[in-house]
Design a protein around this motif. Structure first.
Motif, mmCIF file in Angstrom:
data_model
loop_
_atom_site.group_PDB
_atom_site.id
_atom_site.type_symbol
_atom_site.label_atom_id
_atom_site.label_comp_id
_atom_site.label_asym_id
_atom_site.label_seq_id
_atom_site.Cartn_x
_atom_site.Cartn_y
_atom_site.Cartn_z
ATOM 1 N N ALA A 114 0.827 -1.211 0.000
ATOM 2 C CA ALA A 114 0.000 0.000 0.000
ATOM 3 C C ALA A 114 0.860 1.258 0.000
ATOM 4 O O ALA A 114 0.546 2.236 -0.694
ATOM 5 C CB ALA A 114 -0.938 -0.015 1.211
ATOM 6 N N LYS A 115 1.952 1.242 0.760
ATOM 7 C CA LYS A 115 2.860 2.394 0.775
ATOM 8 C C LYS A 115 3.496 2.609 -0.595
ATOM 9 O O LYS A 115 3.648 3.737 -1.056
ATOM 10 C CB LYS A 115 3.931 2.196 1.850
ATOM 11 N N LEU A 116 3.865 1.504 -1.250
ATOM 12 C CA LEU A 116 4.458 1.610 -2.583
ATOM 13 C C LEU A 116 3.467 2.183 -3.596
ATOM 14 O O LEU A 116 3.847 2.939 -4.497
ATOM 15 C CB LEU A 116 4.931 0.233 -3.062
ATOM 16 N N MET A 117 2.186 1.837 -3.443
ATOM 17 C CA MET A 117 1.180 2.211 -4.433
ATOM 18 C C MET A 117 0.515 3.546 -4.126
ATOM 19 O O MET A 117 -0.273 4.048 -4.940
ATOM 20 C CB MET A 117 0.101 1.124 -4.502
ATOM 21 N N ALA A 118 0.814 4.141 -2.982
ATOM 22 C CA ALA A 118 0.068 5.309 -2.500
ATOM 23 C C ALA A 118 0.054 6.457 -3.495
ATOM 24 O O ALA A 118 -0.972 7.142 -3.645
ATOM 25 C CB ALA A 118 0.637 5.767 -1.157
ATOM 26 N N ASN A 119 1.143 6.706 -4.171
ATOM 27 C CA ASN A 119 1.235 7.853 -5.074
ATOM 28 C C ASN A 119 1.133 7.474 -6.554
ATOM 29 O O ASN A 119 1.387 8.302 -7.426
ATOM 30 C CB ASN A 119 2.550 8.596 -4.823
ATOM 31 N N ILE A 120 0.750 6.231 -6.810
ATOM 32 C CA ILE A 120 0.589 5.770 -8.195
ATOM 33 C C ILE A 120 -0.907 5.699 -8.478
ATOM 34 O O ILE A 120 -1.567 4.697 -8.184
ATOM 35 C CB ILE A 120 1.292 4.415 -8.416
ATOM 36 N N LYS A 121 -1.454 6.773 -9.003
ATOM 37 C CA LYS A 121 -2.901 6.955 -9.084
ATOM 38 C C LYS A 121 -3.549 6.169 -10.216
ATOM 39 O O LYS A 121 -4.772 6.145 -10.319
ATOM 40 C CB LYS A 121 -3.234 8.444 -9.231
ATOM 41 N N GLU A 122 -2.753 5.525 -11.066
ATOM 42 C CA GLU A 122 -3.330 4.767 -12.182
ATOM 43 C C GLU A 122 -4.014 3.474 -11.723
ATOM 44 O O GLU A 122 -4.745 2.852 -12.491
ATOM 45 C CB GLU A 122 -2.247 4.411 -13.216
ATOM 46 N N TYR A 123 -3.763 3.080 -10.479
ATOM 47 C CA TYR A 123 -4.279 1.808 -9.987
ATOM 48 C C TYR A 123 -5.425 2.027 -8.986
ATOM 49 O O TYR A 123 -5.339 2.883 -8.101
ATOM 50 C CB TYR A 123 -3.178 1.005 -9.302
ATOM 51 N N ASN A 124 -6.468 1.223 -9.139
ATOM 52 C CA ASN A 124 -7.551 1.178 -8.169
ATOM 53 C C ASN A 124 -7.454 -0.115 -7.373
ATOM 54 O O ASN A 124 -7.193 -1.188 -7.941
ATOM 55 C CB ASN A 124 -8.910 1.242 -8.868
ATOM 56 N N VAL A 125 -7.689 -0.028 -6.089
ATOM 57 C CA VAL A 125 -7.571 -1.205 -5.233
ATOM 58 C C VAL A 125 -8.954 -1.790 -4.950
ATOM 59 O O VAL A 125 -9.940 -1.069 -4.805
ATOM 60 C CB VAL A 125 -6.836 -0.866 -3.914
ATOM 61 N N SER A 126 -9.012 -3.091 -4.881
ATOM 62 C CA SER A 126 -10.214 -3.810 -4.454
ATOM 63 C C SER A 126 -9.779 -5.078 -3.738
ATOM 64 O O SER A 126 -8.601 -5.461 -3.782
ATOM 65 C CB SER A 126 -11.120 -4.140 -5.638
ATOM 66 N N MET A 127 -10.737 -5.734 -3.082
ATOM 67 C CA MET A 127 -10.411 -6.925 -2.304
ATOM 68 C C MET A 127 -11.477 -7.989 -2.486
ATOM 69 O O MET A 127 -12.621 -7.694 -2.807
ATOM 70 C CB MET A 127 -10.293 -6.560 -0.808
ATOM 71 N N GLU A 128 -11.079 -9.226 -2.225
ATOM 72 C CA GLU A 128 -12.013 -10.358 -2.207
ATOM 73 C C GLU A 128 -11.694 -11.227 -1.008
ATOM 74 O O GLU A 128 -10.523 -11.469 -0.700
ATOM 75 C CB GLU A 128 -11.882 -11.190 -3.488
ATOM 76 N N GLU A 129 -12.728 -11.660 -0.309
ATOM 77 C CA GLU A 129 -12.531 -12.639 0.761
ATOM 78 C C GLU A 129 -13.563 -13.743 0.610
ATOM 79 O O GLU A 129 -14.724 -13.485 0.274
ATOM 80 C CB GLU A 129 -12.592 -11.972 2.140
ATOM 81 N N ILE A 130 -13.123 -14.985 0.832
ATOM 82 C CA ILE A 130 -13.986 -16.159 0.715
ATOM 83 C C ILE A 130 -13.888 -16.959 2.005
ATOM 84 O O ILE A 130 -12.787 -17.270 2.472
ATOM 85 C CB ILE A 130 -13.568 -17.050 -0.473
ATOM 86 N N HIS A 131 -15.041 -17.285 2.582
ATOM 87 C CA HIS A 131 -15.092 -18.101 3.793
ATOM 88 C C HIS A 131 -16.211 -19.130 3.702
ATOM 89 O O HIS A 131 -17.076 -19.048 2.826
ATOM 90 C CB HIS A 131 -15.308 -17.223 5.038
ATOM 91 N N HIS A 132 -16.199 -20.048 4.640
ATOM 92 C CA HIS A 132 -17.237 -21.069 4.741
ATOM 93 C C HIS A 132 -18.597 -20.436 5.031
ATOM 94 O O HIS A 132 -18.691 -19.315 5.532
ATOM 95 C CB HIS A 132 -16.879 -22.069 5.844
ATOM 96 N N THR A 133 -19.647 -21.159 4.744
ATOM 97 C CA THR A 133 -21.001 -20.615 4.840
ATOM 98 C C THR A 133 -21.472 -20.430 6.283
ATOM 99 O O THR A 133 -22.480 -19.759 6.515
ATOM 100 C CB THR A 133 -21.990 -21.532 4.100
ATOM 101 N N GLN A 134 -20.746 -20.987 7.253
ATOM 102 C CA GLN A 134 -21.136 -20.804 8.656
ATOM 103 C C GLN A 134 -20.605 -19.511 9.258
ATOM 104 O O GLN A 134 -20.977 -19.154 10.377
ATOM 105 C CB GLN A 134 -20.634 -21.981 9.508
ATOM 106 N N LYS A 135 -19.755 -18.804 8.545
ATOM 107 C CA LYS A 135 -19.189 -17.563 9.084
ATOM 108 C C LYS A 135 -20.289 -16.515 9.207
ATOM 109 O O LYS A 135 -21.011 -16.229 8.248
ATOM 110 C CB LYS A 135 -18.047 -17.051 8.211
#
Length: 233
Positions: A114-135
């Motif tokens: 994140a620190k490396l990418m902080a000033n590189i505005k060409e990139y957008n960040v997103s996330m994915e998380e996968i867990h079991h159905t009981q969570k």
């Protein structure tokens, strides 16, 4: 070491197995059906319960002057209250959204990227998380910790499960049967994508980390995290 297990679901049972293998004794298996009888005999408590039970479990440990390690997620609106109470009682408290050694190293990698990418505005960040159905909670506490690591180093201000507005990180939370936990962070531009990913194969790594944290916190006073346990500060 005598351990109280506050919550005796799948994680509680895995923690019990590893604790016994490491020579510890379980003096309480707290569920919704029983009380805190036996907690007074514990050297340390490990809380992997449910969001609605976490603050009662943690505060009861402080009242008994018993160090508590908590991995329950979904209750963090009350985290600051528990910190205040811990300090008032001169107790010991260690919260972790994830106790896996690998995930805690992943947290450090995520923050560095994140620190490396902080000033590189060409990139957008997103996330994915996968867990079991009981969570019960979504996104996972681990995903929130990852998002917080990005927010601390960049212009992003919040995360969302919905369509993101400017300065929001989109988290795609998926629930699939028998998935212990997978977390990915994406930096995408018009021409390429950078991805970092952690995949858990079982609950064993989480449980081992929780027991190691319990061994570490015994005899200490204060507020701690897995960074302290693993000397990642």
């Amino acid at each position: 070491m005598k351990i109280a297990l506050l919550g005796y679901g799948k994680m509680g049972k895995e923690i019990e197995k590893i604790a016994l293998e490491r020579g510890h004794e379980i003096v309480l298996k707290k569920t919704e059906e029983n009380d805190f009888n036996g907690l007074e005999n514990a050297d340390v408590a490990i809380d992997f319960s449910i969001p609605t039970a976490a603050t009662e479990n943690i505060s009861t440990c402080f009242n008994y002057n018993i160090p508590v390690v908590s991995g329950t997620t979904g209750w963090l609106e009350q985290y600051d209250e528990m910190v205040v109470l811990c300090n008032e009682k001169n107790g010991a408290f260690l919260y972790g959204s994830n106790f896996s050694v690998g995930v805690n190293l992943f947290f450090e990698l995520n923050a560095y990227l994140a620190k490396l990418m902080a000033n590189i505005k060409e990139y957008n960040v997103s996330m994915e998380e996968i867990h079991h159905t009981q969570k019960l909670d979504a996104p996972s506490g681990t995903a929130i910790s990852l998002a917080d690591g990005i927010i601390a180093a960049t212009d992003y201000t919040n995360w969302t499960l919905e369509n993101p507005s400017e300065n929001q990180i989109h988290i795609d939370a998926k629930r699939i049967e028998d998935v212990p936990g997978t977390h990915s962070v994406f930096y995408k531009s018009a021409v390429d994508e950078i991805e970092i990913k952690h995949t858990a194969f079982s609950r064993q790594g989480f449980a081992l980390g929780a027991v190691v944290a319990a061994e570490w916190i015994k005899g200490k006073k204060g507020i701690f995290s897995m960074k302290d346990v693993l000397n990642l500060g």
